[in-house]
Motif scaffolding. Structure first.
Motif, PDB file in Angstrom:
ATOM      1  N   VAL A  33       0.685  -1.281  -0.122  1.00 23.15           N
ATOM      2  CA  VAL A  33       0.014  -0.216   0.038  1.00 23.15           C
ATOM      3  C   VAL A  33       0.896   1.438  -0.086  1.00 23.15           C
ATOM      4  N   GLN A  34       2.131   1.270   0.871  1.00 26.83           N
ATOM      5  CA  GLN A  34       2.699   2.258   0.880  1.00 26.83           C
ATOM      6  C   GLN A  34       3.563   2.498  -0.522  1.00 26.83           C
ATOM      7  N   ALA A  35       3.791   1.459  -1.233  1.00 25.23           N
ATOM      8  CA  ALA A  35       4.551   1.457  -2.439  1.00 25.23           C
ATOM      9  C   ALA A  35       3.757   1.864  -3.673  1.00 25.23           C
ATOM     10  N   CYS A  36       2.281   1.363  -3.599  1.00 26.85           N
ATOM     11  CA  CYS A  36       1.666   1.652  -4.897  1.00 26.85           C
ATOM     12  C   CYS A  36       0.061   1.535  -4.548  1.00 26.85           C
ATOM     13  N   GLY A  37      -0.157   1.881  -3.516  1.00 27.78           N
ATOM     14  CA  GLY A  37      -1.650   1.934  -3.100  1.00 27.78           C
ATOM     15  C   GLY A  37      -2.583   2.860  -3.846  1.00 27.78           C
ATOM     16  N   ARG A  38      -2.028   4.125  -4.361  1.00 26.79           N
ATOM     17  CA  ARG A  38      -2.600   5.067  -5.026  1.00 26.79           C
ATOM     18  C   ARG A  38      -2.950   4.631  -6.444  1.00 26.79           C
ATOM     19  N   GLU A  39      -2.345   3.550  -6.919  1.00 26.56           N
ATOM     20  CA  GLU A  39      -2.643   3.101  -8.085  1.00 26.56           C
ATOM     21  C   GLU A  39      -3.742   2.086  -8.220  1.00 26.56           C
ATOM     22  N   GLY A  40      -4.245   1.633  -6.864  1.00 29.66           N
ATOM     23  CA  GLY A  40      -5.346   1.021  -6.919  1.00 29.66           C
ATOM     24  C   GLY A  40      -5.209  -0.623  -6.401  1.00 29.66           C
ATOM     25  N   ILE A  41      -6.191  -1.293  -6.353  1.00 25.61           N
ATOM     26  CA  ILE A  41      -6.286  -2.799  -5.774  1.00 25.61           C
ATOM     27  C   ILE A  41      -5.411  -3.466  -7.000  1.00 25.61           C
ATOM     28  N   ALA A  42      -5.631  -3.381  -8.275  1.00 26.11           N
ATOM     29  CA  ALA A  42      -5.075  -4.081  -9.509  1.00 26.11           C
ATOM     30  C   ALA A  42      -3.411  -4.146  -9.272  1.00 26.11           C
ATOM     31  N   LEU A  67      -5.303   0.892  10.159  1.00 25.05           N
ATOM     32  CA  LEU A  67      -3.906   1.126   9.561  1.00 25.05           C
ATOM     33  C   LEU A  67      -3.887   1.479   8.264  1.00 25.05           C
ATOM     34  N   LEU A  68      -5.135   1.614   7.575  1.00 20.78           N
ATOM     35  CA  LEU A  68      -5.228   1.967   6.191  1.00 20.78           C
ATOM     36  C   LEU A  68      -6.381   2.351   6.128  1.00 20.78           C
ATOM     37  N   ARG A  69      -6.807   3.122   4.681  1.00 24.03           N
ATOM     38  CA  ARG A  69      -8.004   3.506   4.557  1.00 24.03           C
ATOM     39  C   ARG A  69      -8.213   3.443   2.841  1.00 24.03           C
ATOM     40  N   ARG A  70      -9.567   3.177   2.440  1.00 24.22           N
ATOM     41  CA  ARG A  70      -9.736   3.005   1.241  1.00 24.22           C
ATOM     42  C   ARG A  70     -10.556   4.469   0.915  1.00 24.22           C
ATOM     43  N   ILE A  71     -10.155   5.054  -0.137  1.00 31.48           N
ATOM     44  CA  ILE A  71     -10.672   6.393  -0.606  1.00 31.48           C
ATOM     45  C   ILE A  71     -10.919   6.498  -2.022  1.00 31.48           C
ATOM     46  N   PRO A  72     -12.057   6.895  -2.549  1.00 33.05           N
ATOM     47  CA  PRO A  72     -12.102   7.292  -4.062  1.00 33.05           C
ATOM     48  C   PRO A  72     -11.045   7.524  -4.908  1.00 33.05           C
ATOM     49  N   LEU A  82      -6.065   2.871  -2.062  1.00 35.15           N
ATOM     50  CA  LEU A  82      -5.577   2.398  -0.612  1.00 35.15           C
ATOM     51  C   LEU A  82      -4.364   3.403  -0.227  1.00 35.15           C
ATOM     52  N   THR A  83      -4.684   4.045   1.082  1.00 31.06           N
ATOM     53  CA  THR A  83      -3.490   4.776   1.783  1.00 31.06           C
ATOM     54  C   THR A  83      -3.219   4.379   3.068  1.00 31.06           C
ATOM     55  N   LEU A  84      -2.066   4.546   3.491  1.00 27.70           N
ATOM     56  CA  LEU A  84      -2.016   4.119   5.180  1.00 27.70           C
ATOM     57  C   LEU A  84      -2.278   5.399   6.009  1.00 27.70           C
ATOM     58  N   THR A  85      -2.956   5.015   7.020  1.00 26.50           N
ATOM     59  CA  THR A  85      -3.117   6.241   8.061  1.00 26.50           C
ATOM     60  C   THR A  85      -1.874   6.672   8.617  1.00 26.50           C
ATOM     61  N   GLU A  86      -1.949   7.572   9.431  1.00 30.07           N
ATOM     62  CA  GLU A  86      -0.663   7.901  10.202  1.00 30.07           C
ATOM     63  C   GLU A  86      -0.296   6.716  10.914  1.00 30.07           C
ATOM     64  N   GLY A  88      -0.696   3.693  10.469  1.00 34.97           N
ATOM     65  CA  GLY A  88      -0.337   2.473   9.690  1.00 34.97           C
ATOM     66  C   GLY A  88       1.020   2.823   9.254  1.00 34.97           C
ATOM     67  N   GLU A  89       1.307   4.219   8.891  1.00 38.06           N
ATOM     68  CA  GLU A  89       2.934   4.449   8.511  1.00 38.06           C
ATOM     69  C   GLU A  89       3.725   4.300   9.782  1.00 38.06           C
ATOM     70  N   GLN A  90       3.311   4.491  10.876  1.00 36.77           N
ATOM     71  CA  GLN A  90       4.075   4.496  12.116  1.00 36.77           C
ATOM     72  C   GLN A  90       4.491   2.880  12.363  1.00 36.77           C
ATOM     73  N   PHE A  91       3.333   2.214  12.241  1.00 30.30           N
ATOM     74  CA  PHE A  91       3.233   0.862  12.717  1.00 30.30           C
ATOM     75  C   PHE A  91       4.383   0.294  11.439  1.00 30.30           C
ATOM     76  N   LEU A  92       4.119   0.402  10.205  1.00 31.65           N
ATOM     77  CA  LEU A  92       5.078  -0.074   9.237  1.00 31.65           C
ATOM     78  C   LEU A  92       6.663   0.265   9.433  1.00 31.65           C
ATOM     79  N   ALA A  93       6.791   1.507   9.881  1.00 31.67           N
ATOM     80  CA  ALA A  93       8.000   1.820  10.113  1.00 31.67           C
ATOM     81  C   ALA A  93       8.684   0.985  11.374  1.00 31.67           C
ATOM     82  N   ALA A  94       7.839   0.914  12.321  1.00 31.40           N
ATOM     83  CA  ALA A  94       8.470   0.217  13.332  1.00 31.40           C
ATOM     84  C   ALA A  94       8.720  -1.361  13.019  1.00 31.40           C
TER      85      ALA A  94
END
Length: 133
Positions: A33-42, A67-72, A82-86, A88-94
């Protein structure tokens, strides 16, 4: 190939105790999601080599966990990105560093010759798997 899949499954099982709050596949999904979530599920599906229904199902659980949110999508409001929430970002980094630390120890136990053979072989296997997807 089956032996490689078996090793991958055992490795995932041995890494799971490092993550009490998510599964290893969910952590992989957060990374995608962090790498390519803004490009969509595919795009996430292609990145992770998981089916789109699997990505959608796992994303729903991670969304419920905050940890994440789905937005139009901006270009097509019917499509979701898909984007990480704040959190989610902190969790992934840890959590991100835990896996390489463990795998680095295993890699260090290989001889230089084994390492030099392993990298091209793993890349080739990844290409073969990608062709099957």
């Amino acid at each position: 190939m089956l032996a490689l899949l078996a090793v991958a499954r055992r490795t995932r099982g041995r890494l799971q105790p490092l993550f009490e709050d998510v599964t290893v596949p969910q952590l992989v999904l957060l990374d995608a999601v962090q790498a390519c979530g803004r490009e969509g599920i595919a795009a996430i599906s292609a990145y992770t080599l998981l089916s789109q229904p699997t990505v959608t199902q796992q994303a729903a659980g991670l969304e419920a966990a905050g940890l994440l949110r789905r937005i139009p999508a901006e270009d097509d409001r019917r499509r979701r990105v898909l984007t990480l929430t704040e959190r989610g970002e902190q969790f992934l980094a840890a959590k991100r560093g835990l896996v390489p630390d463990r795998l680095s120890a295993a890699w260090g136990s290989l001889t230089a010759e084994e390492q030099s053979m392993a990298v091209p072989l793993l890349r080739h296997l990844m290409e073969l798997v990608s062709e099957l997807a």
